[in-house]
Design a protein around this motif. Structure first.
Motif, mmCIF file in Angstrom:
data_model
loop_
_atom_site.group_PDB
_atom_site.id
_atom_site.type_symbol
_atom_site.label_atom_id
_atom_site.label_comp_id
_atom_site.label_asym_id
_atom_site.label_seq_id
_atom_site.Cartn_x
_atom_site.Cartn_y
_atom_site.Cartn_z
ATOM 1 N N GLU A 56 -55.651 15.036 13.260
ATOM 2 C CA GLU A 56 -55.361 16.209 12.836
ATOM 3 C C GLU A 56 -55.833 17.264 13.434
ATOM 4 O O GLU A 56 -55.333 18.193 13.843
ATOM 5 C CB GLU A 56 -55.666 16.210 11.284
ATOM 6 C CG GLU A 56 -54.759 15.277 10.510
ATOM 7 C CD GLU A 56 -55.516 13.750 10.243
ATOM 8 O OE1 GLU A 56 -56.810 13.531 11.005
ATOM 9 O OE2 GLU A 56 -54.839 12.999 10.302
ATOM 10 N N GLN A 57 -57.435 17.126 13.938
ATOM 11 C CA GLN A 57 -57.973 18.286 14.570
ATOM 12 C C GLN A 57 -57.026 18.491 15.923
ATOM 13 O O GLN A 57 -57.184 19.527 16.372
ATOM 14 C CB GLN A 57 -59.377 17.721 14.844
ATOM 15 C CG GLN A 57 -60.038 18.866 15.696
ATOM 16 C CD GLN A 57 -60.139 20.306 14.922
ATOM 17 O OE1 GLN A 57 -60.631 20.268 13.556
ATOM 18 N NE2 GLN A 57 -59.802 21.327 15.351
ATOM 19 N N MET A 59 -54.268 17.902 16.998
ATOM 20 C CA MET A 59 -53.249 18.494 16.738
ATOM 21 C C MET A 59 -52.850 20.054 16.371
ATOM 22 O O MET A 59 -52.471 20.738 16.862
ATOM 23 C CB MET A 59 -51.860 17.689 15.652
ATOM 24 C CG MET A 59 -51.588 16.324 15.896
ATOM 25 S SD MET A 59 -50.711 15.525 14.599
ATOM 26 C CE MET A 59 -49.297 16.133 14.602
ATOM 27 N N GLU A 60 -54.026 20.277 15.559
ATOM 28 C CA GLU A 60 -54.142 21.720 15.174
ATOM 29 C C GLU A 60 -54.710 22.494 16.612
ATOM 30 O O GLU A 60 -54.138 23.419 17.021
ATOM 31 C CB GLU A 60 -55.491 21.883 14.280
ATOM 32 C CG GLU A 60 -54.968 21.560 12.811
ATOM 33 C CD GLU A 60 -56.228 21.955 11.898
ATOM 34 O OE1 GLU A 60 -57.171 22.447 12.178
ATOM 35 O OE2 GLU A 60 -56.231 20.987 11.085
ATOM 36 N N ASP A 61 -55.569 21.836 17.328
ATOM 37 C CA ASP A 61 -55.848 22.415 18.809
ATOM 38 C C ASP A 61 -54.760 22.590 19.592
ATOM 39 O O ASP A 61 -54.639 23.805 20.589
ATOM 40 C CB ASP A 61 -57.232 21.691 19.028
ATOM 41 C CG ASP A 61 -58.309 21.685 18.472
ATOM 42 O OD1 ASP A 61 -58.557 22.665 17.394
ATOM 43 O OD2 ASP A 61 -59.305 20.951 18.737
ATOM 44 N N TRP A 62 -53.996 21.393 19.628
ATOM 45 C CA TRP A 62 -52.877 21.432 20.528
ATOM 46 C C TRP A 62 -52.006 22.651 20.328
ATOM 47 O O TRP A 62 -51.267 23.302 20.960
ATOM 48 C CB TRP A 62 -52.179 20.177 20.571
ATOM 49 C CG TRP A 62 -51.097 19.811 21.579
ATOM 50 C CD1 TRP A 62 -49.863 20.302 21.655
ATOM 51 C CD2 TRP A 62 -51.481 19.384 22.940
ATOM 52 N NE1 TRP A 62 -49.219 19.915 22.732
ATOM 53 C CE2 TRP A 62 -50.096 19.396 23.631
ATOM 54 C CE3 TRP A 62 -52.608 18.771 23.421
ATOM 55 C CZ2 TRP A 62 -50.228 18.683 25.016
ATOM 56 C CZ3 TRP A 62 -52.232 18.313 24.914
ATOM 57 C CH2 TRP A 62 -51.252 18.244 25.507
ATOM 58 N N GLU A 63 -51.500 22.697 18.954
ATOM 59 C CA GLU A 63 -50.927 23.890 18.435
ATOM 60 C C GLU A 63 -51.223 25.138 18.814
ATOM 61 O O GLU A 63 -50.490 26.125 19.100
ATOM 62 C CB GLU A 63 -50.503 23.633 16.939
ATOM 63 C CG GLU A 63 -49.382 22.639 16.450
ATOM 64 C CD GLU A 63 -48.112 22.753 16.815
ATOM 65 O OE1 GLU A 63 -47.594 24.000 16.911
ATOM 66 O OE2 GLU A 63 -47.398 21.749 17.515
ATOM 67 N N TYR A 64 -52.539 25.503 18.400
ATOM 68 C CA TYR A 64 -53.250 26.680 18.846
ATOM 69 C C TYR A 64 -53.142 27.098 20.214
ATOM 70 O O TYR A 64 -52.653 28.097 20.935
ATOM 71 C CB TYR A 64 -54.760 26.522 18.568
ATOM 72 C CG TYR A 64 -55.422 27.714 18.617
ATOM 73 C CD1 TYR A 64 -55.216 28.977 17.771
ATOM 74 C CD2 TYR A 64 -56.096 28.187 19.735
ATOM 75 C CE1 TYR A 64 -55.870 30.165 18.085
ATOM 76 C CE2 TYR A 64 -56.881 29.349 20.091
ATOM 77 C CZ TYR A 64 -56.476 30.224 19.381
ATOM 78 O OH TYR A 64 -57.277 31.399 19.576
ATOM 79 N N TRP A 65 -53.161 25.795 21.064
ATOM 80 C CA TRP A 65 -53.137 25.941 22.469
ATOM 81 C C TRP A 65 -51.902 26.429 23.177
ATOM 82 O O TRP A 65 -51.767 27.151 24.139
ATOM 83 C CB TRP A 65 -53.562 24.799 23.290
ATOM 84 C CG TRP A 65 -53.725 24.664 24.776
ATOM 85 C CD1 TRP A 65 -54.589 25.219 25.546
ATOM 86 C CD2 TRP A 65 -52.645 24.074 25.619
ATOM 87 N NE1 TRP A 65 -54.100 25.134 26.820
ATOM 88 C CE2 TRP A 65 -52.950 24.395 26.989
ATOM 89 C CE3 TRP A 65 -51.776 23.086 25.188
ATOM 90 C CZ2 TRP A 65 -52.420 23.790 27.717
ATOM 91 C CZ3 TRP A 65 -51.041 22.450 26.400
ATOM 92 C CH2 TRP A 65 -51.429 23.046 27.788
ATOM 93 N N ARG A 67 -49.663 28.524 21.600
ATOM 94 C CA ARG A 67 -49.062 29.698 21.166
ATOM 95 C C ARG A 67 -49.088 30.659 22.182
ATOM 96 O O ARG A 67 -49.739 30.661 23.445
ATOM 97 C CB ARG A 67 -50.285 30.209 20.001
ATOM 98 C CG ARG A 67 -50.122 29.475 18.813
ATOM 99 C CD ARG A 67 -50.939 29.948 17.858
ATOM 100 N NE ARG A 67 -51.027 29.182 16.449
ATOM 101 C CZ ARG A 67 -51.942 29.463 15.808
ATOM 102 N NH1 ARG A 67 -52.842 30.155 15.528
ATOM 103 N NH2 ARG A 67 -51.909 28.532 14.547
#
Length: 67
Positions: A56-57, A59-65, A67
């Motif tokens: 989950e972490q 995926m969150e970091d990947w999504e943030y990156w 943007r």
């Protein structure tokens, strides 16, 4: 959750290392990858395991990156 695969070059850009480094990790067996023709693909869960972080972490970091 559908299988998400990423390329060594995508991983390299995300981590700030070279694609050669990521491919070396794969060839040395440190990072699990799958062959797709003449290229490697890495599943998100395998990348999370390699980085020693939760899926989950990652995926969150990947999504943030992305943007």
């Amino acid at each position: 959750m559908p299988q998400v695969f990423v390329s060594p070059d995508e991983i390299a850009a995300f981590l700030g290392v070279s694609g050669t480094t990521v491919r070396r990790w794969i060839k040395q067996g440190e990072l699990k990858a799958y062959r797709a023709g003449d290229r490697y693909l890495v599943r998100f869960p395998d990348l999370a395991r390699f980085l020693d972080i939760g899926l989950e972490q990652l995926m969150e970091d990947w999504e943030y990156w992305h943007r």
